[in-house]
Design an enzyme around this catalytic site. Structure first.
Site, PDB file in Angstrom:
ATOM      1  CG  ASP A 110      92.753  73.896 135.473  1.00  0.00           C
ATOM      2  OD1 ASP A 110      93.183  73.455 136.558  1.00  0.00           O
ATOM      3  OD2 ASP A 110      93.317  73.695 134.383  1.00  0.00           O
ATOM      4  CE  LYS A 157      95.508  70.737 143.244  1.00  0.00           C
ATOM      5  NZ  LYS A 157      95.571  71.889 142.329  1.00  0.00           N
ATOM      6  CG  ASP A 173      86.881  85.768 155.915  1.00  0.00           C
ATOM      7  OD1 ASP A 173      86.267  86.675 155.307  1.00  0.00           O
ATOM      8  OD2 ASP A 173      86.589  85.387 157.079  1.00  0.00           O
TER       9      ASP A 173
END
Ligand code: PLP
Ligand code: CA
Length: 318
Positions: free
Chosen positions: A250, A225, A21
């Protein structure tokens, strides 16, 4: 562990969209390469929107504020991208100070990094010092005023900067060593390099952060991250069910690890590698063949991969 599935058929693209979702997008290498939109990405995201899917953008680049990113999205043809959808690590650093370290508004924060960090700190009521102060462009001399630590500084934030010079390193080091290294040391991200313009591989924020970590002999708090804290913040603020969320990126040691360690997609998993940025197919093969050579092994391996996120619209229209 099963090898990652290559998405190359219409049916697989349809299944991917049905399965999730919410979509978390890395930016450089997924949405754009420098100032160039990656073909098909805008159309694919518009298609997701038409299906009621929700998304957010998470970039480890700390150099630009959320407002500057909004301008970039609009320049590249995206419509209606609000501030609440964009998570650059300059914002992650400022919110970490506020939400986790409880540094009060009005406090001074020493910055080694580009404008984005200063802008986001100011938005949360902090006073950035260092950063773009033109006196830091001076040639180094040991009596320089800025080498004396301002006792009102409460934390240090380090990220990517194109103005890396000896004055900035030396002044930042004074803050990192101050009072037995007691000021919190926040690093915006751990990326070594990123795919820049003209096919160049360029130094990224993680190289600046690690430089300061080495010279101060200190660890830093990574707010980018693959930090789980950043993921929790996004899931909470956006009200995303993590078992229905996919991370698209990536870079395996930041984006894919972010999705895997964060247990996105529940039991089936929720990480998609795109080959439109810094990672090529040979890098993925190398990782799969030598997982033991990497400290983090399996957490770096994506659930699925595709040549680019924009390829989805191409597969769907065939
Ligand atoms: N640009 C700079 C200057 C960076 O430091 C980084 C990451 O460190 C990037 C771009 C890549 O950011 P992302 O791929 O997470 O959007
Ligand atoms: Ca990227």
């Amino acid at each position: 562990m099963a090898p990652p599935e290559k998405i190359e058929l219409k049916k697989q693209a349809q299944q991917l969209i049905e399965q999730y979702d919410n979509f978390l997008f890395d930016c450089d290498g997924v949405i754009w390469l420098d100032e160039k939109l990656i073909p098909g990405v805008l159309e694919t995201i518009e298609h997701l929107e038409s299906q009621g899917k929700r998304f957010a953008f998470v970039t480890n680049n700390s150099s630009k504020s959320r407002d500057t990113y909004i301008e970039k999205f609009h320049r590249l043809g995206f419509k209606g991208i609000g501030k609440h959808l964009i998570y650059p690590t300059c914002y992650a650093a400022a919110s970490y100070l506020k939400e986790h370290l409880k540094v009060p508004a009005g406090a001074k924060v020493w910055v080694l990094g580009d404008h984005g960090i200063e802008t986001e700190l100011k938005e949360l009521g902090y006073i950035p010092v260092g950063g773009s102060d033109p006196r830091l462009d001076d040639e180094f001399h040991p009596q320089h005023d800025l080498l004396k630590v301002d006792p009102d500084v409460r934390a240090v934030v380090v990220g990517s900067t194109k103005a890396f010079n000896y004055m900035r390193i030396a002044t930042t080091l004074q803050y990192l060593l101050h009072e037995n290294k007691s000021l919190p040391f926040i690093g915006t991200n751990i990326d070594r390099s990123y795919p820049g313009p003209e096919g160049l591989i360029l130094p990224a924020g993680g190289s600046v952060v690690n430089y300061m970590s080495y010279t101060s002999n200190r660890d830093f708090i990574d707010v980018g991250k693959p930090s789980k804290r950043l993921l929790e913040t996004i899931l909470e603020q956006r009200d995303f069910d993590k078992s229905k969320t996919l991370m698209i990126g990536d870079t395996m040691y930041t984006d894919i690890k972010f999705g895997n360690d964060g247990q996105l997609g529940g039991e089936s998993g929720g990480s998609l590698l795109v080959l439109s940025g810094g990672t090529k197919l040979k890098d993925l093969h190398h990782l799969i063949e030598n997982p033991a050579s990497l400290q983090d092994g399996p957490s770096l391996i994506p659930l699925k991969y595709i040549e680019s996120f924009g390829h989805i619209i191409h597969l769907l229209s065939n």
